[in-house]
Design a protein around this motif. Sequence first.
Motif, PDB file in Angstrom:
ATOM      1  N   VAL A   1       0.835  -1.205   0.000  1.00 57.88           N
ATOM      2  CA  VAL A   1       0.000   0.000   0.000  1.00 57.88           C
ATOM      3  C   VAL A   1       0.869   1.255   0.000  1.00 57.88           C
ATOM      4  CG1 VAL A   1      -1.647   1.335   1.394  1.00 57.88           C
ATOM      5  CG2 VAL A   1      -2.010  -1.106   1.029  1.00 57.88           C
ATOM      6  N   ILE A   2       1.896   1.277   0.817  1.00 56.86           N
ATOM      7  CA  ILE A   2       2.780   2.448   0.883  1.00 56.86           C
ATOM      8  C   ILE A   2       3.525   2.609  -0.443  1.00 56.86           C
ATOM      9  CG2 ILE A   2       4.790   3.453   2.037  1.00 56.86           C
ATOM     10  CD1 ILE A   2       2.054   3.495   3.624  1.00 56.86           C
TER      11      ILE A   2
ATOM     12  N   GLU B   1      13.159  26.624  -4.061  1.00 52.07           N
ATOM     13  CA  GLU B   1      12.446  25.676  -4.917  1.00 52.07           C
ATOM     14  C   GLU B   1      11.815  24.505  -4.156  1.00 52.07           C
ATOM     15  OE1 GLU B   1      16.865  24.648  -4.938  1.00 52.07           O
ATOM     16  OE2 GLU B   1      15.702  26.469  -5.179  1.00 52.07           O
ATOM     17  N   TRP B   2      12.078  24.382  -2.862  1.00 52.06           N
ATOM     18  CA  TRP B   2      11.583  23.256  -2.073  1.00 52.06           C
ATOM     19  C   TRP B   2      10.325  23.619  -1.294  1.00 52.06           C
ATOM     20  CZ3 TRP B   2      13.413  18.388  -2.455  1.00 52.06           C
ATOM     21  CH2 TRP B   2      14.652  18.224  -3.087  1.00 52.06           C
ATOM     22  N   GLN B   3       9.424  22.618  -1.139  1.00 48.80           N
ATOM     23  CA  GLN B   3       8.227  22.761  -0.319  1.00 48.80           C
ATOM     24  C   GLN B   3       8.074  21.524   0.546  1.00 48.80           C
ATOM     25  OE1 GLN B   3       4.899  23.486  -2.892  1.00 48.80           O
ATOM     26  NE2 GLN B   3       5.721  25.420  -3.630  1.00 48.80           N
ATOM     27  N   PHE B   4       7.454  21.696   1.700  1.00 51.94           N
ATOM     28  CA  PHE B   4       7.300  20.651   2.698  1.00 51.94           C
ATOM     29  C   PHE B   4       5.823  20.257   2.782  1.00 51.94           C
ATOM     30  CE2 PHE B   4       7.576  19.795   7.540  1.00 51.94           C
ATOM     31  CZ  PHE B   4       7.909  18.471   7.345  1.00 51.94           C
ATOM     32  N   TYR B   5       5.534  18.953   2.627  1.00 51.27           N
ATOM     33  CA  TYR B   5       4.167  18.449   2.630  1.00 51.27           C
ATOM     34  C   TYR B   5       3.999  17.266   3.572  1.00 51.27           C
ATOM     35  CZ  TYR B   5       2.790  21.246  -1.355  1.00 51.27           C
ATOM     36  OH  TYR B   5       2.477  22.291  -2.169  1.00 51.27           O
ATOM     37  N   LYS B   6       2.727  17.063   3.961  1.00 49.97           N
ATOM     38  CA  LYS B   6       2.363  15.872   4.727  1.00 49.97           C
ATOM     39  C   LYS B   6       1.141  15.262   4.054  1.00 49.97           C
ATOM     40  CE  LYS B   6       0.446  16.203   8.848  1.00 49.97           C
ATOM     41  NZ  LYS B   6       0.318  16.390  10.308  1.00 49.97           N
ATOM     42  N   LEU B   7       1.244  13.988   3.737  1.00 48.59           N
ATOM     43  CA  LEU B   7       0.154  13.232   3.132  1.00 48.59           C
ATOM     44  C   LEU B   7      -0.468  12.359   4.217  1.00 48.59           C
ATOM     45  CD1 LEU B   7      -1.431  12.209   0.649  1.00 48.59           C
ATOM     46  CD2 LEU B   7       0.430  10.589   0.257  1.00 48.59           C
ATOM     47  N   VAL B   8      -1.784  12.448   4.356  1.00 50.23           N
ATOM     48  CA  VAL B   8      -2.512  11.657   5.343  1.00 50.23           C
ATOM     49  C   VAL B   8      -3.150  10.473   4.625  1.00 50.23           C
ATOM     50  CG1 VAL B   8      -4.391  11.668   7.025  1.00 50.23           C
ATOM     51  CG2 VAL B   8      -2.965  13.705   6.729  1.00 50.23           C
ATOM     52  N   LEU B   9      -2.819   9.277   5.081  1.00 48.71           N
ATOM     53  CA  LEU B   9      -3.342   8.050   4.480  1.00 48.71           C
ATOM     54  C   LEU B   9      -4.122   7.270   5.533  1.00 48.71           C
ATOM     55  CD1 LEU B   9       0.015   6.918   2.849  1.00 48.71           C
ATOM     56  CD2 LEU B   9      -1.859   8.122   1.718  1.00 48.71           C
ATOM     57  N   THR B  10      -5.313   6.840   5.188  1.00 51.34           N
ATOM     58  CA  THR B  10      -6.088   5.983   6.071  1.00 51.34           C
ATOM     59  C   THR B  10      -6.079   4.606   5.433  1.00 51.34           C
ATOM     60  OG1 THR B  10      -7.467   7.835   6.717  1.00 51.34           O
ATOM     61  CG2 THR B  10      -8.310   5.644   7.209  1.00 51.34           C
ATOM     62  N   ILE B  11      -5.323   3.695   6.049  1.00 47.91           N
ATOM     63  CA  ILE B  11      -5.197   2.361   5.451  1.00 47.91           C
ATOM     64  C   ILE B  11      -5.907   1.285   6.266  1.00 47.91           C
ATOM     65  CG2 ILE B  11      -3.067   2.964   4.262  1.00 47.91           C
ATOM     66  CD1 ILE B  11      -1.592   1.282   6.374  1.00 47.91           C
ATOM     67  N   ALA B  12      -6.336   1.648   7.487  1.00 43.05           N
ATOM     68  CA  ALA B  12      -7.056   0.699   8.336  1.00 43.05           C
ATOM     69  C   ALA B  12      -7.794   1.500   9.407  1.00 43.05           C
ATOM     70  CB  ALA B  12      -6.089  -0.288   8.979  1.00 43.05           C
ATOM     71  N   LYS B  13      -8.665   0.819  10.123  1.00 39.56           N
ATOM     72  CA  LYS B  13      -9.392   1.470  11.214  1.00 39.56           C
ATOM     73  C   LYS B  13      -8.462   1.671  12.405  1.00 39.56           C
ATOM     74  CE  LYS B  13     -13.920  -0.321   9.989  1.00 39.56           C
ATOM     75  NZ  LYS B  13     -15.039  -1.148  10.386  1.00 39.56           N
ATOM     76  N   GLY B  14      -8.797   2.631  13.221  1.00 37.73           N
ATOM     77  CA  GLY B  14      -8.038   2.870  14.441  1.00 37.73           C
ATOM     78  C   GLY B  14      -6.821   3.755  14.218  1.00 37.73           C
ATOM     79  N   THR B  15      -6.154   4.069  15.322  1.00 39.46           N
ATOM     80  CA  THR B  15      -5.008   4.982  15.252  1.00 39.46           C
ATOM     81  C   THR B  15      -3.837   4.402  14.477  1.00 39.46           C
ATOM     82  OG1 THR B  15      -4.223   4.224  17.406  1.00 39.46           O
ATOM     83  CG2 THR B  15      -5.590   6.203  17.383  1.00 39.46           C
TER      84      THR B  15
ATOM     85  N   ASN C   1       2.603   6.585  12.241  1.00 37.39           N
ATOM     86  CA  ASN C   1       1.164   6.500  12.472  1.00 37.39           C
ATOM     87  C   ASN C   1       0.786   7.362  13.671  1.00 37.39           C
ATOM     88  OD1 ASN C   1       1.646   4.966  14.825  1.00 37.39           O
ATOM     89  ND2 ASN C   1       1.168   3.033  13.836  1.00 37.39           N
ATOM     90  N   HIS C   2      -0.512   7.476  13.882  1.00 40.43           N
ATOM     91  CA  HIS C   2      -1.050   8.340  14.925  1.00 40.43           C
ATOM     92  C   HIS C   2      -0.631   7.862  16.317  1.00 40.43           C
ATOM     93  CE1 HIS C   2      -3.816  11.404  16.335  1.00 40.43           C
ATOM     94  NE2 HIS C   2      -4.331  10.532  17.176  1.00 40.43           N
ATOM     95  N   GLN C   3      -0.387   6.564  16.475  1.00 43.72           N
ATOM     96  CA  GLN C   3       0.067   6.048  17.768  1.00 43.72           C
ATOM     97  C   GLN C   3       1.477   6.544  18.092  1.00 43.72           C
ATOM     98  OE1 GLN C   3      -0.638   1.836  16.912  1.00 43.72           O
ATOM     99  NE2 GLN C   3      -1.847   1.739  18.786  1.00 43.72           N
ATOM    100  N   GLN C   4       2.337   6.635  17.080  1.00 43.40           N
ATOM    101  CA  GLN C   4       3.717   7.069  17.298  1.00 43.40           C
ATOM    102  C   GLN C   4       3.787   8.562  17.627  1.00 43.40           C
ATOM    103  OE1 GLN C   4       5.014   5.538  13.490  1.00 43.40           O
ATOM    104  NE2 GLN C   4       6.418   4.135  14.524  1.00 43.40           N
ATOM    105  N   PHE C   5       3.056   9.364  16.866  1.00 44.26           N
ATOM    106  CA  PHE C   5       3.018  10.806  17.069  1.00 44.26           C
ATOM    107  C   PHE C   5       1.593  11.273  16.796  1.00 44.26           C
ATOM    108  CE2 PHE C   5       7.242   9.865  15.259  1.00 44.26           C
ATOM    109  CZ  PHE C   5       8.060  10.300  16.301  1.00 44.26           C
ATOM    110  N   GLU C   6       0.949  11.912  17.781  1.00 47.88           N
ATOM    111  CA  GLU C   6      -0.421  12.371  17.573  1.00 47.88           C
ATOM    112  C   GLU C   6      -0.528  13.375  16.440  1.00 47.88           C
ATOM    113  OE1 GLU C   6      -3.153  13.578  20.638  1.00 47.88           O
ATOM    114  OE2 GLU C   6      -2.167  12.176  22.010  1.00 47.88           O
ATOM    115  N   LYS C   7       0.329  14.355  16.439  1.00 50.49           N
ATOM    116  CA  LYS C   7       0.296  15.381  15.401  1.00 50.49           C
ATOM    117  C   LYS C   7       1.412  15.146  14.384  1.00 50.49           C
ATOM    118  CE  LYS C   7      -2.889  18.022  17.283  1.00 50.49           C
ATOM    119  NZ  LYS C   7      -4.183  18.178  16.757  1.00 50.49           N
ATOM    120  N   ARG C   8       2.656  15.226  14.867  1.00 54.91           N
ATOM    121  CA  ARG C   8       3.822  15.016  14.015  1.00 54.91           C
ATOM    122  C   ARG C   8       5.033  14.848  14.916  1.00 54.91           C
ATOM    123  NH1 ARG C   8       5.193  20.565  10.753  1.00 54.91           N
ATOM    124  NH2 ARG C   8       6.581  21.484  12.266  1.00 54.91           N
TER     125      ARG C   8
END
Length: 144
Positions: A38-39, A69-83, A107-114
């Motif tokens: 999936v990743i 020329e550089w930009q910083f992004y975060k992609l949010v992926l939901t691959i399963a239920k739960g954190t 994942n959200h368990q490792q870091f809530e926000k980032r």
Amino acid sequence: MTGSTPFLIENYANFKRSLKKLVKTYKSQSQKQEFIRVISKHLEELIINPYPPKAKFEPLPSGLKLPDEWQFYKLVLTIAKGTSGQIRLMYLVDEKQRVIKPLWIYNHQQFEKRPPDGDIKDVIQEIFEEKYIDRETTKNQIVA
């Protein structure tokens, strides 16, 4: 596809470490393989479109400035239920050179926000120092 050149994904050590750590959270071999599949699919999609709908411009840690020329992004992926199924992929994009540098996956368990800003700052600075060192080494080898 609009006919534009696809982006190149450059591997980075911190991304590989964070991916390996995240894969270990899955118990069975089949779950691990499915997660990697999936990743990989999402990374392949970034090559064609580095700005999918679930990607957001991510603010930089204070005191850090990227080259123009550089930009910083975060992609949010939901691959399963739960954190554990809420995956975040942080990456840099250079539109001019058409390069994507994945920085961190978690994942959200490792870091809530980032991850902590200090860690993000260290990772980004390391990338650009490596790039500068590689250019200088090549330049010195050509001159020698």
